[in-house]
Design a protein around this motif. Structure first.
Motif, PDB file in Angstrom:
ATOM      1  N   GLY A  95      40.069  33.402 148.491  1.00 37.00           N
ATOM      2  CA  GLY A  95      39.463  31.934 148.922  1.00 37.00           C
ATOM      3  C   GLY A  95      40.030  31.892 150.468  1.00 37.00           C
ATOM      4  N   TRP A  96      41.277  31.592 150.505  1.00 38.33           N
ATOM      5  CA  TRP A  96      41.765  31.225 151.692  1.00 38.33           C
ATOM      6  C   TRP A  96      42.178  32.605 152.467  1.00 38.33           C
ATOM      7  CZ3 TRP A  96      39.812  26.740 153.296  1.00 38.33           C
ATOM      8  CH2 TRP A  96      39.272  25.869 152.341  1.00 38.33           C
ATOM      9  N   SER A  97      42.590  32.807 153.836  1.00 42.19           N
ATOM     10  CA  SER A  97      42.910  33.685 154.702  1.00 42.19           C
ATOM     11  C   SER A  97      44.196  34.391 154.402  1.00 42.19           C
ATOM     12  CB  SER A  97      42.675  33.299 156.235  1.00 42.19           C
ATOM     13  OG  SER A  97      43.632  32.514 156.469  1.00 42.19           O
ATOM     14  N   GLU A  98      45.065  34.061 153.630  1.00 41.07           N
ATOM     15  CA  GLU A  98      46.363  34.521 153.392  1.00 41.07           C
ATOM     16  C   GLU A  98      46.681  34.936 151.997  1.00 41.07           C
ATOM     17  OE1 GLU A  98      49.246  32.508 156.825  1.00 41.07           O
ATOM     18  OE2 GLU A  98      48.373  31.029 155.451  1.00 41.07           O
ATOM     19  N   SER A  99      45.804  35.713 151.528  1.00 44.15           N
ATOM     20  CA  SER A  99      46.128  36.033 150.145  1.00 44.15           C
ATOM     21  C   SER A  99      47.306  37.321 150.110  1.00 44.15           C
ATOM     22  CB  SER A  99      44.993  36.898 149.545  1.00 44.15           C
ATOM     23  OG  SER A  99      43.905  35.972 149.065  1.00 44.15           O
ATOM     24  N   ALA A 100      47.111  38.260 151.121  1.00 41.40           N
ATOM     25  CA  ALA A 100      48.280  39.111 151.068  1.00 41.40           C
ATOM     26  C   ALA A 100      49.543  38.542 151.374  1.00 41.40           C
ATOM     27  CB  ALA A 100      47.883  40.451 152.035  1.00 41.40           C
ATOM     28  N   GLN A 101      49.574  37.498 152.283  1.00 37.65           N
ATOM     29  CA  GLN A 101      50.861  36.859 152.693  1.00 37.65           C
ATOM     30  C   GLN A 101      51.302  36.156 151.404  1.00 37.65           C
ATOM     31  OE1 GLN A 101      48.031  36.971 154.331  1.00 37.65           O
ATOM     32  NE2 GLN A 101      48.621  38.498 156.137  1.00 37.65           N
ATOM     33  N   VAL A 102      50.456  35.531 150.617  1.00 39.49           N
ATOM     34  CA  VAL A 102      50.988  34.735 149.310  1.00 39.49           C
ATOM     35  C   VAL A 102      51.823  35.906 148.591  1.00 39.49           C
ATOM     36  CG1 VAL A 102      50.399  33.870 147.328  1.00 39.49           C
ATOM     37  CG2 VAL A 102      49.331  33.216 149.320  1.00 39.49           C
ATOM     38  N   ILE A 103      50.994  36.978 148.390  1.00 36.44           N
ATOM     39  CA  ILE A 103      51.863  38.017 147.598  1.00 36.44           C
ATOM     40  C   ILE A 103      53.455  38.587 148.237  1.00 36.44           C
ATOM     41  CG2 ILE A 103      51.684  40.361 146.588  1.00 36.44           C
ATOM     42  CD1 ILE A 103      49.643  38.170 145.700  1.00 36.44           C
ATOM     43  N   ASP A 104      53.425  38.533 149.442  1.00 34.41           N
ATOM     44  CA  ASP A 104      54.627  38.732 150.085  1.00 34.41           C
ATOM     45  C   ASP A 104      55.555  37.582 149.887  1.00 34.41           C
ATOM     46  OD1 ASP A 104      54.430  41.241 151.452  1.00 34.41           O
ATOM     47  OD2 ASP A 104      53.844  40.352 153.328  1.00 34.41           O
ATOM     48  N   LEU A 105      55.189  36.387 149.898  1.00 32.49           N
ATOM     49  CA  LEU A 105      56.028  35.330 149.328  1.00 32.49           C
ATOM     50  C   LEU A 105      56.492  35.363 148.195  1.00 32.49           C
ATOM     51  CD1 LEU A 105      57.660  32.733 150.352  1.00 32.49           C
ATOM     52  CD2 LEU A 105      55.492  31.521 149.818  1.00 32.49           C
ATOM     53  N   LEU A 106      55.799  35.557 147.174  1.00 33.59           N
ATOM     54  CA  LEU A 106      56.016  35.877 145.674  1.00 33.59           C
ATOM     55  C   LEU A 106      56.988  36.829 145.429  1.00 33.59           C
ATOM     56  CD1 LEU A 106      52.436  35.084 144.074  1.00 33.59           C
ATOM     57  CD2 LEU A 106      54.218  33.495 144.450  1.00 33.59           C
ATOM     58  N   LEU A 107      56.871  38.047 146.124  1.00 31.35           N
ATOM     59  CA  LEU A 107      57.717  39.025 145.898  1.00 31.35           C
ATOM     60  C   LEU A 107      59.255  38.505 146.505  1.00 31.35           C
ATOM     61  CD1 LEU A 107      55.619  42.085 146.938  1.00 31.35           C
ATOM     62  CD2 LEU A 107      56.570  41.741 144.784  1.00 31.35           C
ATOM     63  N   ASP A 108      59.191  38.078 147.556  1.00 31.28           N
ATOM     64  CA  ASP A 108      60.454  37.114 148.209  1.00 31.28           C
ATOM     65  C   ASP A 108      61.151  36.398 147.128  1.00 31.28           C
ATOM     66  OD1 ASP A 108      60.286  38.913 150.355  1.00 31.28           O
ATOM     67  OD2 ASP A 108      59.540  37.221 151.650  1.00 31.28           O
ATOM     68  N   LEU A 109      60.300  35.261 146.363  1.00 34.35           N
ATOM     69  CA  LEU A 109      60.749  34.477 145.744  1.00 34.35           C
ATOM     70  C   LEU A 109      61.420  35.060 144.368  1.00 34.35           C
ATOM     71  CD1 LEU A 109      57.985  31.764 145.613  1.00 34.35           C
ATOM     72  CD2 LEU A 109      60.255  31.415 146.509  1.00 34.35           C
ATOM     73  N   ALA A 110      60.736  36.305 144.038  1.00 33.46           N
ATOM     74  CA  ALA A 110      61.425  36.623 142.833  1.00 33.46           C
ATOM     75  C   ALA A 110      62.730  37.433 143.001  1.00 33.46           C
ATOM     76  CB  ALA A 110      60.335  37.971 142.198  1.00 33.46           C
ATOM     77  N   GLU A 111      63.287  37.429 144.265  1.00 35.70           N
ATOM     78  CA  GLU A 111      64.576  38.048 144.481  1.00 35.70           C
ATOM     79  C   GLU A 111      65.659  36.994 144.343  1.00 35.70           C
ATOM     80  OE1 GLU A 111      64.510  40.111 148.450  1.00 35.70           O
ATOM     81  OE2 GLU A 111      62.935  41.563 147.600  1.00 35.70           O
ATOM     82  N   THR A 112      65.175  35.715 144.394  1.00 31.20           N
ATOM     83  CA  THR A 112      66.025  34.600 144.396  1.00 31.20           C
ATOM     84  C   THR A 112      66.029  33.761 143.164  1.00 31.20           C
ATOM     85  OG1 THR A 112      66.009  34.414 146.607  1.00 31.20           O
ATOM     86  CG2 THR A 112      66.937  32.435 145.679  1.00 31.20           C
ATOM     87  N   PHE A 113      64.694  33.563 142.552  1.00 33.67           N
ATOM     88  CA  PHE A 113      64.709  32.845 141.445  1.00 33.67           C
ATOM     89  C   PHE A 113      64.028  33.783 140.302  1.00 33.67           C
ATOM     90  CE2 PHE A 113      63.747  30.409 145.238  1.00 33.67           C
ATOM     91  CZ  PHE A 113      64.789  29.199 145.025  1.00 33.67           C
TER      92      PHE A 113
END
Length: 242
Positions: free
Chosen positions: A40-58
């Motif tokens: 959809g929007w231009s930051e799909s790969a960057q979304v996955i990076d953020l999700l991986l980071d979130l999984a380290e904390t929550f």
């Protein structure tokens, strides 16, 4: 402890970040992501990076959407599904420019490990789209149905509000779970830009792929926060508004 369900994101990193900031997360919170992280929007790969980071904390539970399946195929063997390419895949492929093979492999592992559905301790079901088996998700024969089906939501919307769960004609699909949370079918299709409820089904795809928003909902209280409309966050892009 709080649990939040987060609806379809579709490459809208800015929108997801807004939602996470508004939730004011605490260390013991649980995040259940309903799928369609990409396309959809231009930051799909960057979304996955953020999700991986979130999984380290929550504690994070990641559900698989149909767009995630297509992206997984492409990351695995460069398969470009024509439907995927026309519905956001092109933008997702472009978002991976500059990513190393090791980073792509990490993302592939993320997609491969996504859950088809999740049932919590209160018998609440979370899945991307829906299911057709009257015996519940465990008995769904065609597993892809879980991230493609729209008939569950269609049925819930059309259900007579006066019918009782104990009535013999009450849909058997709905009685297995205390509540069902889905994405996949944008509420904006019904001219609604907030989560919708029908029977015991909650739809929290509020149209982020198009002109809507990303939504995060507290599954206990049903209070929710939302991002800005995605076209406003990405003014030089069309998303899937093509």
């Amino acid at each position: 402890m709080r649990t939040f369900a987060i609806g379809d994101i579709h490459g809208g990193l800015k929108a997801l970040t807004q939602v996470l900031n508004k939730l004011e997360l605490k260390d013991d919170d649980t995040l259940i992501f309903m799928g369609d992280y990409v396309d959809g929007w231009s930051e799909s790969a960057q979304v996955i990076d953020l999700l991986l980071d979130l999984a380290e904390t929550f504690k994070c539970i990641f559900i698989k959407g149909n767009h995630d399946f297509w992206c997984e195929e492409w990351l695995r063997d460069k398969t470009v599904n024509p439907t995927w390419y026309m519905h956001g895949g092109k933008e997702t492929m472009e978002s991976y420019e500059g990513f190393s093979e090791a980073e792509k492999a990490e993302h592939l592992e993320f997609f491969e490990n996504l859950k088809m559905y999740y049932i919590d301790s209160e018998n609440r079901l979370f899945l991307h789209a829906g299911f057709t088996s009257m015996h519940g998700v465990e008995k769904e024969v065609v597993k892809e149905t879980l991230y493609y089906d729209r008939t569950l939501w269609e049925m819930a919307l059309g259900l007579d509000k006066n019918i009782s769960k104990t009535d013999i004609s009450y849909p058997k699909r709905l009685v297995h779970y205390s509540e069902i949370f889905i994405g996949h079918t944008p509420t904006t299709n019904f001219n609604v830009d907030v989560p919708m409820n029908a029977a015991n089904v909650w739809n929290i795809d509020t149209g982020a792929a198009f002109k809507g928003k990303v939504t995060g909902m507290n599954i206990e209280t049903k209070a929710f926060v939302q991002s800005d409309n995605l076209p406003g966050l990405y003014p030089n892009e069309k998303g899937r508004n093509k």
